[in-house]
Write a protein that holds these residues in place. Structure first.
Motif, mmCIF file in Angstrom:
data_model
loop_
_atom_site.group_PDB
_atom_site.id
_atom_site.type_symbol
_atom_site.label_atom_id
_atom_site.label_comp_id
_atom_site.label_asym_id
_atom_site.label_seq_id
_atom_site.Cartn_x
_atom_site.Cartn_y
_atom_site.Cartn_z
ATOM 1 N N LEU A 19 0.764 -1.190 -0.065
ATOM 2 C CA LEU A 19 -0.042 -0.127 -0.079
ATOM 3 C C LEU A 19 0.836 0.993 0.185
ATOM 4 O O LEU A 19 0.498 2.148 -0.580
ATOM 5 C CB LEU A 19 -0.831 0.111 1.165
ATOM 6 N N VAL A 20 1.931 1.287 0.676
ATOM 7 C CA VAL A 20 2.796 2.385 0.634
ATOM 8 C C VAL A 20 3.436 2.864 -0.544
ATOM 9 O O VAL A 20 3.626 3.781 -0.985
ATOM 10 C CB VAL A 20 4.027 2.060 1.820
ATOM 11 N N ILE A 21 3.724 1.605 -1.196
ATOM 12 C CA ILE A 21 4.615 1.669 -2.521
ATOM 13 C C ILE A 21 3.541 2.067 -3.715
ATOM 14 O O ILE A 21 3.940 3.162 -4.242
ATOM 15 C CB ILE A 21 5.199 0.458 -2.932
ATOM 16 N N TYR A 22 2.200 1.600 -3.547
ATOM 17 C CA TYR A 22 1.486 2.039 -4.631
ATOM 18 C C TYR A 22 0.913 3.557 -4.261
ATOM 19 O O TYR A 22 0.804 4.512 -5.358
ATOM 20 C CB TYR A 22 0.070 1.333 -4.348
ATOM 21 N N SER A 23 0.983 4.073 -2.883
ATOM 22 C CA SER A 23 0.621 5.382 -2.931
ATOM 23 C C SER A 23 1.576 6.274 -2.990
ATOM 24 O O SER A 23 1.402 7.309 -3.869
ATOM 25 C CB SER A 23 0.303 5.585 -1.213
ATOM 26 N N ALA A 24 2.922 5.905 -3.149
ATOM 27 C CA ALA A 24 3.899 6.545 -3.466
ATOM 28 C C ALA A 24 4.078 6.792 -4.687
ATOM 29 O O ALA A 24 4.149 7.899 -5.415
ATOM 30 C CB ALA A 24 5.359 6.229 -2.926
ATOM 31 N N LEU A 27 1.059 9.200 -5.939
ATOM 32 C CA LEU A 27 1.524 10.604 -5.538
ATOM 33 C C LEU A 27 2.655 11.162 -6.651
ATOM 34 O O LEU A 27 2.427 12.353 -7.070
ATOM 35 C CB LEU A 27 2.365 10.863 -3.892
ATOM 36 N N LEU A 28 3.570 10.297 -7.149
ATOM 37 C CA LEU A 28 4.457 10.617 -8.194
ATOM 38 C C LEU A 28 3.832 11.075 -9.415
ATOM 39 O O LEU A 28 4.173 12.221 -9.946
ATOM 40 C CB LEU A 28 5.531 9.605 -8.142
ATOM 41 N N VAL A 29 2.837 10.364 -9.956
ATOM 42 C CA VAL A 29 2.008 10.255 -10.992
ATOM 43 C C VAL A 29 1.237 11.678 -10.984
ATOM 44 O O VAL A 29 1.134 12.508 -11.972
ATOM 45 C CB VAL A 29 1.111 9.295 -11.508
ATOM 46 N N LEU A 30 0.396 11.615 -9.800
ATOM 47 C CA LEU A 30 -0.382 12.997 -9.608
ATOM 48 C C LEU A 30 0.615 14.292 -9.685
ATOM 49 O O LEU A 30 0.185 15.320 -10.168
ATOM 50 C CB LEU A 30 -1.081 12.891 -8.181
#
Length: 192
Positions: A19-24, A27-30
């Protein structure tokens, strides 16, 4: 391989690390998409601003060109009296004369125009200036010693800058000559 299949069949969900990796990554893409959008909006505003100042420059020069080319008399404006007045023929079938004027207001930083039926025109007051047609805003002389309107015989030279909100400006320097064979001095019927 069997362990992976078993794990995929189970309905345990994602681990905290996943979940932390997917969230990071999200955030990078956004962040990248957001910066591209902000850059696009900024560039659009700059282009709109430049287009506006260019259009105003062209409107002023077109108005001056139409009037001066048909002028039978032209006054001589100065730095302290930035009022160009010409006596010109009306457009249309009859050869009626009219007075046309262009005024640079240093306080308002505008170029405005006025047309009358042989009524004398003088430097307008602030309230009179509101009745004149606005041609360009954010106008400034190219330099302080050069008048915006200069005359030499049948020719009017125009020098000004239309500044955009972004700070850049459209410099206008052009000469317009009357097509009339006889061009007199100051049109006494038109100048106050």
């Amino acid at each position: 391989m069997r362990r992976l299949k078993e794990r995929l069949r189970r309905d345990d969900g994602f681990t905290l690390i996943e979940l932390v990796i997917y969230s990071a990554l999200l955030l990078l893409v956004l962040g990248i998409v957001g910066s591209v959008m902000v850059s696009g909006i900024t560039n659009q505003a700059r282009i709109t601003d430049t287009t506006s100042s260019t259009t105003e420059s062209q409107t002023a020069v077109e108005s001056l060109g139409l009037g001066v080319r048909n002028a039978t008399a032209i006054n001589s404006p100065t730095v302290s009296r930035p009022l160009l007045i010409v006596k010109t023929y009306k457009r249309g079938a009859t050869a009626d004369l009219q007075c046309q004027a262009w005024y640079y207001s240093a306080t308002e930083r505008t170029i405005r125009a006025k047309v009358t039926n042989n009524t004398k025109i003088g430097i307008p007051s602030a309230s009179q200036l509101r009745t004149w047609t606005l041609l360009a805003e954010n106008v400034a002389p190219v330099d302080s010693s050069t008048p915006i309107f200069q005359t030499s015989g049948r020719t009017v030279t125009v020098n000004f800058v239309v500044r955009s909100d972004a700070g850049s400006g459209q410099i206008v320097t052009t000469s317009i000559a009357s097509r009339q064979n006889t061009v007199g001095g100051a049109p006494s019927e038109c100048v106050l």
